[in-house]
Design a protein around this motif. Structure first.
Motif, PDB file in Angstrom:
ATOM      1  N   ARG A 138       2.792   0.885   4.998  1.00  0.00           N
ATOM      2  CA  ARG A 138       1.345   0.698   5.156  1.00  0.00           C
ATOM      3  C   ARG A 138       0.649   0.943   3.820  1.00  0.00           C
ATOM      4  O   ARG A 138       1.022   1.827   3.057  1.00  0.00           O
ATOM      5  N   TRP A 139      -0.408   0.130   3.567  1.00  0.00           N
ATOM      6  CA  TRP A 139      -1.167   0.245   2.323  1.00  0.00           C
ATOM      7  C   TRP A 139      -2.655   0.345   2.633  1.00  0.00           C
ATOM      8  O   TRP A 139      -3.165  -0.379   3.492  1.00  0.00           O
ATOM      9  N   THR A 140      -3.340   1.222   1.917  1.00  0.00           N
ATOM     10  CA  THR A 140      -4.767   1.434   2.151  1.00  0.00           C
ATOM     11  C   THR A 140      -5.571   0.206   1.750  1.00  0.00           C
ATOM     12  O   THR A 140      -6.494  -0.217   2.446  1.00  0.00           O
ATOM     13  N   THR A 141      -5.240  -0.394   0.605  1.00  0.00           N
ATOM     14  CA  THR A 141      -5.865  -1.653   0.162  1.00  0.00           C
ATOM     15  C   THR A 141      -4.761  -2.593  -0.297  1.00  0.00           C
ATOM     16  O   THR A 141      -3.663  -2.153  -0.675  1.00  0.00           O
ATOM     17  N   THR A 142      -5.045  -3.879  -0.299  1.00  0.00           N
ATOM     18  CA  THR A 142      -4.001  -4.855  -0.650  1.00  0.00           C
ATOM     19  C   THR A 142      -3.536  -4.701  -2.098  1.00  0.00           C
ATOM     20  O   THR A 142      -2.364  -4.925  -2.390  1.00  0.00           O
ATOM     21  N   ARG A 143      -4.423  -4.336  -2.993  1.00  0.00           N
ATOM     22  CA  ARG A 143      -4.036  -4.254  -4.410  1.00  0.00           C
ATOM     23  C   ARG A 143      -3.101  -3.078  -4.685  1.00  0.00           C
ATOM     24  O   ARG A 143      -2.389  -3.060  -5.698  1.00  0.00           O
ATOM     25  N   ASP A 144      -3.081  -2.082  -3.783  1.00  0.00           N
ATOM     26  CA  ASP A 144      -2.244  -0.900  -4.004  1.00  0.00           C
ATOM     27  C   ASP A 144      -0.760  -1.250  -4.045  1.00  0.00           C
ATOM     28  O   ASP A 144       0.025  -0.566  -4.721  1.00  0.00           O
ATOM     29  N   LEU A 145      -0.353  -2.291  -3.328  1.00  0.00           N
ATOM     30  CA  LEU A 145       1.056  -2.683  -3.327  1.00  0.00           C
ATOM     31  C   LEU A 145       1.492  -3.107  -4.726  1.00  0.00           C
ATOM     32  O   LEU A 145       2.486  -2.597  -5.261  1.00  0.00           O
ATOM     33  N   ALA A 146       0.763  -4.047  -5.343  1.00  0.00           N
ATOM     34  CA  ALA A 146       1.128  -4.519  -6.681  1.00  0.00           C
ATOM     35  C   ALA A 146       1.017  -3.395  -7.713  1.00  0.00           C
ATOM     36  O   ALA A 146       1.869  -3.261  -8.595  1.00  0.00           O
ATOM     37  N   ASP A 147      -0.035  -2.584  -7.600  1.00  0.00           N
ATOM     38  CA  ASP A 147      -0.213  -1.479  -8.545  1.00  0.00           C
ATOM     39  C   ASP A 147       0.958  -0.503  -8.464  1.00  0.00           C
ATOM     40  O   ASP A 147       1.445  -0.010  -9.492  1.00  0.00           O
ATOM     41  N   THR A 148       1.410  -0.234  -7.251  1.00  0.00           N
ATOM     42  CA  THR A 148       2.534   0.699  -7.078  1.00  0.00           C
ATOM     43  C   THR A 148       3.823   0.114  -7.629  1.00  0.00           C
ATOM     44  O   THR A 148       4.593   0.817  -8.301  1.00  0.00           O
ATOM     45  N   LEU A 149       4.081  -1.164  -7.374  1.00  0.00           N
ATOM     46  CA  LEU A 149       5.295  -1.778  -7.908  1.00  0.00           C
ATOM     47  C   LEU A 149       5.284  -1.754  -9.438  1.00  0.00           C
ATOM     48  O   LEU A 149       6.320  -1.506 -10.070  1.00  0.00           O
ATOM     49  N   VAL A 205       3.660 -11.340  -9.710  1.00  0.00           N
ATOM     50  CA  VAL A 205       3.601 -12.447  -8.746  1.00  0.00           C
ATOM     51  C   VAL A 205       2.603 -12.133  -7.639  1.00  0.00           C
ATOM     52  O   VAL A 205       1.785 -12.980  -7.246  1.00  0.00           O
ATOM     53  N   LEU A 206       2.639 -10.912  -7.124  1.00  0.00           N
ATOM     54  CA  LEU A 206       1.739 -10.528  -6.037  1.00  0.00           C
ATOM     55  C   LEU A 206       0.277 -10.537  -6.481  1.00  0.00           C
ATOM     56  O   LEU A 206      -0.617 -10.868  -5.701  1.00  0.00           O
ATOM     57  N   ARG A 207       0.022 -10.181  -7.737  1.00  0.00           N
ATOM     58  CA  ARG A 207      -1.357 -10.235  -8.246  1.00  0.00           C
ATOM     59  C   ARG A 207      -1.815 -11.681  -8.383  1.00  0.00           C
ATOM     60  O   ARG A 207      -2.980 -11.999  -8.149  1.00  0.00           O
ATOM     61  N   ALA A 208      -0.900 -12.551  -8.786  1.00  0.00           N
ATOM     62  CA  ALA A 208      -1.260 -13.948  -9.025  1.00  0.00           C
ATOM     63  C   ALA A 208      -1.394 -14.746  -7.729  1.00  0.00           C
ATOM     64  O   ALA A 208      -2.010 -15.817  -7.719  1.00  0.00           O
ATOM     65  N   GLU A 209      -0.835 -14.235  -6.633  1.00  0.00           N
ATOM     66  CA  GLU A 209      -0.840 -14.957  -5.350  1.00  0.00           C
ATOM     67  C   GLU A 209      -1.549 -14.117  -4.285  1.00  0.00           C
ATOM     68  O   GLU A 209      -0.903 -13.407  -3.492  1.00  0.00           O
ATOM     69  N   PRO A 210      -2.875 -14.162  -4.232  1.00  0.00           N
ATOM     70  CA  PRO A 210      -3.610 -13.317  -3.271  1.00  0.00           C
ATOM     71  C   PRO A 210      -3.250 -13.590  -1.818  1.00  0.00           C
ATOM     72  O   PRO A 210      -3.254 -12.676  -0.989  1.00  0.00           O
TER      73      PRO A 210
END
Length: 267
Positions: free
Chosen positions: A87-98, A39-44
Motif C-alpha cells: 500500500r502507498w499513501t500517494t502514487t508518487r511514493d512508489l517511484a520515489d521509494t524505488l 519508467v513509473l514516473r514517465a508513465e502516469p
C-alpha cells in the motif's frame, strides 16, 4: 525524503528485503531499481494502476512482470513486484521509494569505499555550487540529460568512484528540485547506510586534521552516533564555525556574533 503512513511501512519492508539480498550485484540492482522508478514516473497511467488498492496484487504483479521482464534482473524484478503489492499513501511514493532503494544499492556497492563516496558526493556538490557556468549548464532545460551526463562524465571520469559518477548523473533526472538538492539527499542516504549523521560545517579557514578529528568525536558523543563531516570554507564567516545537523544549528561564527551585536545596538 520523508514518507508517512502506509508508504513509510512499505519502504521499510522493501529496505529489509534489499538488505537481505546477499550475493547480489548491488550496482546492477541499483540500476534496475532506478530504471524502474524512471519508467513509473514517465508513465502516469501505469503508476496509478499499480498503486490502486482496488486492483488485485497478483494482477499488478503480473503487469509489472510483463513491462519489465527481460529489461531488469530477476532480483530487481522481484523487488518491484513486491513494491506494487504494498500500500502507498500517494502514487508518487512508489517511484520515489524505488529510486531511494536504488541509491542505497549503489552506495552499498561501494563497500569499504563508502566514506570516500560520501566525500566525493560533497565535493561534486561544492564544484557545482562554485562554478556558475557548470551550474547553469546542468540546469539548462534546452540541454538533454545525455548531454549533461556527458559533461559531468568528462569532469569526473577517472577521478571518482564509479558509484559517485552514477549518482551524480542520477541527480540530473529531475526528481529533485535541483542537482544540488539531489546530491545533498544522496549524501544523507550514503551516511544513513553507515548509520551516520551528516554535519555541514562552515568555517572561515580550513580545519587541520586534528581539528576535524576533535570536532567529529565531540559531535559523535553529543548525538550518540557517528557523524560524517562536510566541511566548506567560507571566508565571509571571518572566524569560528557554523555546524548544521538535521534541524540543529550550532552557530559560533564571528559574523553571526557581529550581526547579533548590530541588532542589539540598533534595537
Amino acid at each position: 525524503m520523508v514518507l508517512r503512513g502506509a508508504s513509510a511501512e512499505a519502504q521499510a519492508g522493501l529496505r529489509e528485503k534489499l538488505d537481505a539480498a546477499a550475493g547480489a550485484d548491488l550496482s546492477a540492482l541499483g540500476e534496475d531499481l532506478i530504471g524502474a522508478a524512471s519508467v513509473l514516473r514517465a508513465e502516469p497511467g501505469l503508476r496509478r494502476l499499480v498503486t490502486d488498492q482496488a486492483v488485485d496484487a497478483s494482477a499488478k504483479g503480473g503487469l509489472v512482470r510483463q513491462v519489465f521482464d527481460g529489461k531488469i534482473s530477476a532480483g530487481g524484478l522481484d523487488l518491484v513486484v513486491d513494491a506494487v503489492g504494498r500500500r502507498w499513501t500517494t502514487t508518487r511514493d512508489l517511484a520515489d521509494t524505488l529510486e531511494t532503494l536504488g541509491v542505497v544499492a549503489v552506495v552499498k556497492s561501494a563497500g569499504a569505499d563508502s566514506a570516500r563516496l560520501a566525500d566525493e558526493l560533497f565535493a561534486v556538490t561544492q564544484l557545482v555550487n562554485a562554478e556558475s557556468e557548470l551550474r547553469g549548464a546542468l540546469s539548462d532545460p534546452t540541454r538533454s540529460v545525455g548531454d549533461k551526463a556527458a559533461l559531468l562524465g568528462s569532469l569526473l571520469e577517472g577521478k571518482t568512484l564509479a558509484a559517485t559518477q552514477r549518482l551524480a548523473v542520477l541527480a540530473l533526472n529531475g526528481s529533485h528540485r535541483t542537482v544540488v538538492v539531489a546530491l545533498d539527499e544522496y549524501q544523507k542516504i550514503a551516511a544513513a547506510v553507515k548509520d551516520e549523521s551528516v554535519a555541514k560545517v562552515r568555517v572561515a579557514r580550513d580545519l587541520t586534521a586534528s581539528d576535524r578529528d576533535r570536532l567529529q568525536k565531540a559531535l559523535t558523543a553529543q548525538y550518540g552516533r557517528p557523524v560524517h563531516l562536510n566541511v566548506s570554507v567560507e571566508p565571509d564567516l571571518v572566524g569560528g564555525m557554523r555546524v548544521e545537523i538535521g534541524d540543529d544549528v550550532i552557530d559560533g561564527s564571528v559574523s553571526s556574533r557581529l550581526d547579533d551585536a548590530r541588532r542589539r545596538l540598533a534595537g
